[in-house]
Design a protein around this motif. Structure first.
Motif, short mmCIF file in Angstrom:
data_model
loop_
_atom_site.label_atom_id
_atom_site.label_comp_id
_atom_site.label_asym_id
_atom_site.label_seq_id
_atom_site.Cartn_x
_atom_site.Cartn_y
_atom_site.Cartn_z
N PHE A 144 18.64 53.14 48.64
CA PHE A 144 19.22 53.19 47.42
C PHE A 144 21.14 52.89 47.62
CE2 PHE A 144 15.91 55.30 46.02
CZ PHE A 144 15.90 55.12 44.68
N THR A 145 21.96 52.23 47.44
CA THR A 145 22.96 51.51 47.60
C THR A 145 24.37 52.67 47.01
OG1 THR A 145 23.05 50.00 45.71
CG2 THR A 145 22.55 49.45 48.39
N GLY A 146 22.73 53.23 45.51
CA GLY A 146 24.36 53.97 44.37
C GLY A 146 23.33 54.42 43.37
N ILE A 147 23.79 55.45 42.75
CA ILE A 147 22.86 55.76 41.84
C ILE A 147 23.96 57.27 40.89
CG2 ILE A 147 23.17 58.40 43.10
CD1 ILE A 147 19.67 59.22 41.92
N ALA A 148 23.54 56.35 39.37
CA ALA A 148 24.51 57.44 38.13
C ALA A 148 24.06 58.67 37.79
CB ALA A 148 24.06 56.38 36.78
N LEU A 149 24.45 60.07 38.62
CA LEU A 149 24.69 61.14 37.53
C LEU A 149 25.67 61.52 36.43
CD1 LEU A 149 23.28 62.31 41.35
CD2 LEU A 149 21.89 62.21 39.51
N TYR A 150 24.83 61.68 35.71
CA TYR A 150 26.46 61.43 34.78
C TYR A 150 27.32 63.16 35.02
CZ TYR A 150 28.25 61.97 29.77
OH TYR A 150 28.92 61.29 28.75
N PRO A 151 28.42 62.49 34.43
CA PRO A 151 29.43 61.35 34.63
C PRO A 151 29.37 60.77 35.36
CG PRO A 151 30.66 63.41 34.48
CD PRO A 151 29.54 63.58 35.05
N PHE A 152 28.78 60.41 36.92
CA PHE A 152 29.54 60.24 38.16
C PHE A 152 28.34 59.06 38.60
CE2 PHE A 152 30.24 64.54 38.52
CZ PHE A 152 31.24 64.68 38.59
N ILE A 153 28.96 57.62 39.43
CA ILE A 153 28.58 57.00 39.86
C ILE A 153 28.79 57.42 41.36
CG2 ILE A 153 28.21 54.21 40.70
CD1 ILE A 153 29.67 53.89 37.24
N ILE A 154 27.35 57.29 41.93
CA ILE A 154 27.25 58.03 43.18
C ILE A 154 27.66 56.54 44.31
CG2 ILE A 154 27.47 59.72 45.14
CD1 ILE A 154 26.78 60.94 42.32
N VAL A 155 28.42 56.46 45.15
CA VAL A 155 27.87 55.00 45.38
C VAL A 155 27.66 55.50 47.81
CG1 VAL A 155 28.15 53.34 43.86
CG2 VAL A 155 30.61 54.62 45.99
N ASN A 156 27.63 54.68 48.51
CA ASN A 156 27.58 55.01 50.12
C ASN A 156 28.22 54.17 50.66
OD1 ASN A 156 26.49 52.31 49.90
ND2 ASN A 156 24.37 53.71 50.81
N ASP A 157 28.46 53.54 49.64
CA ASP A 157 30.19 52.29 50.70
C ASP A 157 30.56 52.78 49.98
OD1 ASP A 157 31.41 50.77 51.64
OD2 ASP A 157 30.15 49.01 52.57
#
Length: 111
Positions: free
Chosen positions: A14-27
């Motif tokens: 995965f390149t990213g994921i939404a985990l309320y209230p954050f957007i987490i990205v690997n780059d």
């Protein structure tokens, strides 16, 4: 909404994921990717309107059902109603301004 860049919280593949209230990205370069961020913002809205925990339960159950149906992890993922809504509307930056609550429901049986 806060965007966090880290390689440690993202599932492999995965390149990213939404985990309320954050957007987490690997780059960190993904912070400027308007299409990607809009996709994840759609998920944040879905999570908020479902009061967060039910979103994850529904997502997990629907993913398992679709996995059994398709027998393919990627096809199951792409056919979860939340993903269908987000992918279909990720290019429309104004989508969230006019989106109706619980709009993902129309994507449950949509092929």
């Amino acid at each position: 909404m806060k965007i966090i860049a880290t390689k440690y919280l993202i599932p492999k593949g995965f390149t990213g994921i939404a985990l309320y209230p954050f957007i987490i990205v690997n780059d960190s370069s993904l912070r400027g990717n308007t299409r990607f961020i809009n996709h994840e913002k759609i998920h944040l809205r879905q999570q908020a309107e479902m009061l967060i925990l039910p979103f994850y339960l529904w997502y997990g159950i629907e993913f398992i059902v679709k996995m059994l149906y398709y027998g393919n992890r990627y096809k199951a993922y792409r056919n979860v109603c939340f993903e269908k809504e987000a992918y279909e509307n990720e290019d429309d930056i104004a989508y969230l301004e006019r989106r109706r609550p619980w709009n993902f429901i129309k994507y449950i049986l949509k092929e």
